[in-house]
Design an enzyme around this catalytic site. Structure first.
Site, short mmCIF file in Angstrom:
data_model
loop_
_atom_site.label_atom_id
_atom_site.label_comp_id
_atom_site.label_asym_id
_atom_site.label_seq_id
_atom_site.Cartn_x
_atom_site.Cartn_y
_atom_site.Cartn_z
N SER A 1 0.82 -1.16 -0.08
CA SER A 1 -0.13 -0.03 -0.09
C SER A 1 0.92 1.17 -0.17
CB SER A 1 -0.91 -0.05 1.21
OG SER A 1 -1.58 -1.21 1.28
N THR B 1 -3.99 1.94 2.16
CA THR B 1 -4.25 3.17 1.65
C THR B 1 -5.46 3.78 1.94
OG1 THR B 1 -2.36 2.94 0.16
CG2 THR B 1 -3.76 4.85 -0.13
N ALA B 2 -6.32 2.58 1.81
CA ALA B 2 -7.94 2.81 1.89
C ALA B 2 -8.20 3.42 3.35
CB ALA B 2 -8.59 1.52 1.91
N HIS C 1 -10.48 -3.82 -3.60
CA HIS C 1 -10.45 -4.80 -4.68
C HIS C 1 -11.96 -4.72 -5.19
CE1 HIS C 1 -6.56 -5.26 -3.37
NE2 HIS C 1 -6.79 -5.87 -2.35
#
Length: 280
Positions: free
Chosen positions: A61, A113-114, A151
């Site tokens: 990430s 990162t989310a 995803h």
């Protein structure tokens, strides 16, 4: 003759990563003195392994890069970048940004990162780490008030009867006018400049090959598509394997730098980090 060298490449079990690595996995491009070993794990597991610099090459990430930059350098290719789209927050009932405050939200990992982007969007919530492919069911079962989806779940959440609260890629673009860099490929610095250059070139060749042989690449990616039909897999791969994947470009690099800057400024990332890319 140079000795055969084993290089482990970590990537996630997702159709976009499978598409990118199709040519390397199937031996369709020459690797010369390098023996490529594919290590397939979910992204948060790879982020954790990167903390210990376990793998020579790994998907990580962009958020995680902040914690491994001492040992890894980013490749200019192989990134998953959302241009006005990205991770989603979903719930059983419609909710506003303000209503997310204080709520329990299932997240795919603290180093994703989310999660970083979610904290920038709404700092006040209770995160609960749940494996990324179990989050939709977790929210359906009422075990969390909302879920942070990455995803393929970004395309399939509605069939589970869930509704979108926010697309964090849209929000990020409104805030910054930049694309949202989610995933990256990184190479361990200590393997040396020659191998770093060669591996970076192989990664770019693999992505280029898949883009030029899209049908075959998609067929391979379908084996990792987790019950998605071909048209959805094609759409998902198209979202995250694009021109930015061949090279971040000026906007992609700016997105990485801005994300890390805001993460540090907000106190989520504890150390200031400069993104460094392999030059080829």
């Amino acid at each position: 003759m140079r000795q055969i060298e084993k290089i482990r490449i970590g990537h996630s079990p997702d159709s976009d990563d499978a598409f990118m690595f199709y040519a390397l996995a199937e031996g369709l491009i020459p690797t010369n003195n390098l023996e490529i070993v594919h290590v397939i794990e979910d992204i948060e597991s790879l982020n954790r392994r990167a903390l210990n610099a376990e793998l020579e090459v790994t998907a990580i990430s962009v958020h995680a890069y902040a914690y491994v930059a001492e040992n890894y350098v980013l490749t200019p290719c192989g990134a998953s970048i959302g241009d006005q789209y990205g991770p989603l927050v979903v719930s059983k009932e419609p909710m506003s940004r303000e209503e997310l405050a204080g709520k329990k939200i299932a997240i795919p990992g603290n180093m994703t990162t989310a999660y970083l982007t979610m904290r920038l969007f709404q700092p006040d919530f209770q995160p609960e780490v749940v494996r990324f492919d179990q989050i939709l069911q977790y929210v359906q079962d009422g075990r969390a008030d909302a879920g942070l989806i990455i995803h393929e779940g970004q395309l399939t959440y509605s069939r589970e009867g869930l509704c979108k609260v926010v697309d964090l890629g849209e929000w990020w673009f409104e805030e910054t006018r930049l694309p949202l860099p989610l995933g990256a490929n990184a190479i361990r610095r200590n393997i040396g400049d020659k191998d770093i250059q060669q591996i970076t070139s192989l990664l770019k060749q693999s992505i280029q090959y898949a883009l030029e042989h899209r049908e075959q690449g998609l067929a391979y990616a379908m084996t990792y598509a987790r019950d998605m039909e071909t048209n959805l897999t094609d759409r998902f791969v198209g979202m995250y394997v694009n021109d930015y994947t061949l090279d971040y470009g000026e906007k992609g690099r700016a997105g990485v730098k801005e994300l890390l800057r805001r993460g540090y400024k907000s106190g989520i990332i504890k150390n200031s980090v400069e993104a460094e890319f392999v030059e080829i």
